[in-house]
Design an enzyme around this catalytic site. Sequence first.
Site, short mmCIF file in Angstrom:
data_model
loop_
_atom_site.label_atom_id
_atom_site.label_comp_id
_atom_site.label_asym_id
_atom_site.label_seq_id
_atom_site.Cartn_x
_atom_site.Cartn_y
_atom_site.Cartn_z
N ARG A 222 1.06 -1.21 -0.16
CA ARG A 222 0.30 -0.08 0.03
C ARG A 222 1.25 1.43 0.17
O ARG A 222 2.24 1.17 0.61
CB ARG A 222 -0.73 -0.30 1.02
N GLU A 251 -2.96 7.90 -4.12
CA GLU A 251 -3.19 7.59 -5.14
C GLU A 251 -4.57 7.77 -5.70
O GLU A 251 -5.50 7.26 -4.66
CB GLU A 251 -3.56 5.70 -4.71
N HIS A 270 -1.45 0.56 -9.68
CA HIS A 270 -2.17 -0.68 -8.88
C HIS A 270 -1.98 -1.89 -10.17
O HIS A 270 -3.61 -2.55 -9.88
CB HIS A 270 -3.52 -0.25 -8.30
#
Lengths: 309, 309
Positions: A222, A251, A270
């Site tokens: 993360r 993000e 991602h």
Amino acid sequence: VLRVSSPAVYVGPAADREIADAVRAGGGTVVASPADADAIVWRGGPEQADELAQALSPRVRWVQLHSAGIERWLATGLVDDGRVWTSAAGAYSEVVAEHALTLVLAGLRRLHEAARSTSWDASLHGRSLRGATVAVVGAGGIGRALISMLAPLRARAVAVTRSGRRVPGAAESIANDRLAEVWPRADVVVLAAPATAETRHLLDAAALAALPSHAWVVNVARGSLVDTDALVRALAHGSIAGAALDVTEPEPLPDDHPLWREPRALITPHTANPPGAMEAALAERVRENVARFRDGRELLGVVELARGY
Amino acid sequence: VLRVSSPAVYVGPAADREIADAVRAGGGTVVASPADADAIVWRGGPEQADELAQALSPRVRWVQLHSAGIERWLATGLVDDGRVWTSAAGAYSEVVAEHALTLVLAGLRRLHEAARSTSWDASLHGRSLRGATVAVVGAGGIGRALISMLAPLRARAVAVTRSGRRVPGAAESIANDRLAEVWPRADVVVLAAPATAETRHLLDAAALAALPSHAWVVNVARGSLVDTDALVRALAHGSIAGAALDVTEPEPLPDDHPLWREPRALITPHTANPPGAMEAALAERVRENVARFRDGRELLGVVELARGY
């Protein structure tokens, strides 16, 4: 123990050929109505909880969800109904580990520069992973799968966990309160730990300063594990060789973020667990769990409400 | 059988710390003059053959060269002197296989596009190697090492050799006269065969047309294995997904070559065996061979003049 010798399985909210094939491969039959089902494989999200609630006929004894994390399902209150619920926890680990390996190799081999190059420059050679020390921070499913992938490449994995417990396949296993000893000898750092208060900005300015100047940082966990501003500075100053990030903070990374212009950075959006692979991994998990349901063996990914996952 | 219980080794034409350490790790001692040497490790090329000739004192029984191929050494006439000569054949296979794996993963995961991207585009996701069929053309050291690296990634290797002999670790082993059967089911093709008249343009227009549109082609062998013009057309038309090439024909690829502008191409400038890795692999080979020399075991990479390598 759950055991249904020839389980009838309903796949919802819509029919899904790959999942239906997996049900049959596991020894089950696919039924058209949830009223006839011993089990449900649910491809929908928590926003379709009402639809699932209607499908939960009294005969249904087991529900397989398609996501690995189920925090939002727990909030629906549906899971606490006495049936067995399973998540896809762990099913996607190997696919994510493969992406981590891809980013590690691409960084060391300077593929990000090769991809941007428009002429033959023989000096654009990278390094081999052979003999390199790879610090794998987090040894859950992703970290363990990555360590197994590093073995034939003869890299040296240092597994970093909360407890420092011995991790199979790792040359060393150490506790994360000793990370400061790891940074100076890490050729590569791969972040694969969950996002918690404890792991927030685990890779900060001090950690970055302690890494060798040839080190690469890879993040498939993360974005919060990295202090992005400190990373931007370390890359700009060349105090590390590069960073390959599948997750970022913020993000998505905004268009005007300096990482987009940083020659030492490689960003994937991602996509460590891409849609096609997710389908295939879920199908594999469904096949395995239907076979276990049929044989009365313990299902994979059983949700335990007390633990919250 | 060669056997010198405590071998004296001269390293030339210049001192080399890493090689000297390897000699000692193998149980030898490093001597300052070739006159005192039982063996020589020679880091120079055939252009320094005269220097080596002078170093070949009567006591010297074994000469270790640093290159894998020795065609040009054979032309010097020096090798045919009754001593044992060894090349570094096979020493660099794993490093080259690692580069092949890097290119395979980078292609499937679309890292070439990610590297060129300047904004977050979640649709830029690739595919996993898991379950994919990888045709490995050539199962010498590089091909076999690659197959071992594919195992933990759960890809399915189809080994293609001249004879079709069974290759360990491959799901299938077939002869190259049956390549036409392989193309339609190859998700990835890795070229790792020697450059011979037989392998010239092995990947031609017909082969490219037979590949699935999602297929990737990786070449770490020699440029001559691919019909470059046919490849350029296949990429331009999108009849395959991409090509990652460490070797090209022509090589180096000229600045105005269309492959530099092809979005589906990823070029590395013949860097599969980068300098640092070459040093490390040679050191490993020297350590191993010195230990074998000391114990009277067969050396690795013994040059056989009759075979020409």
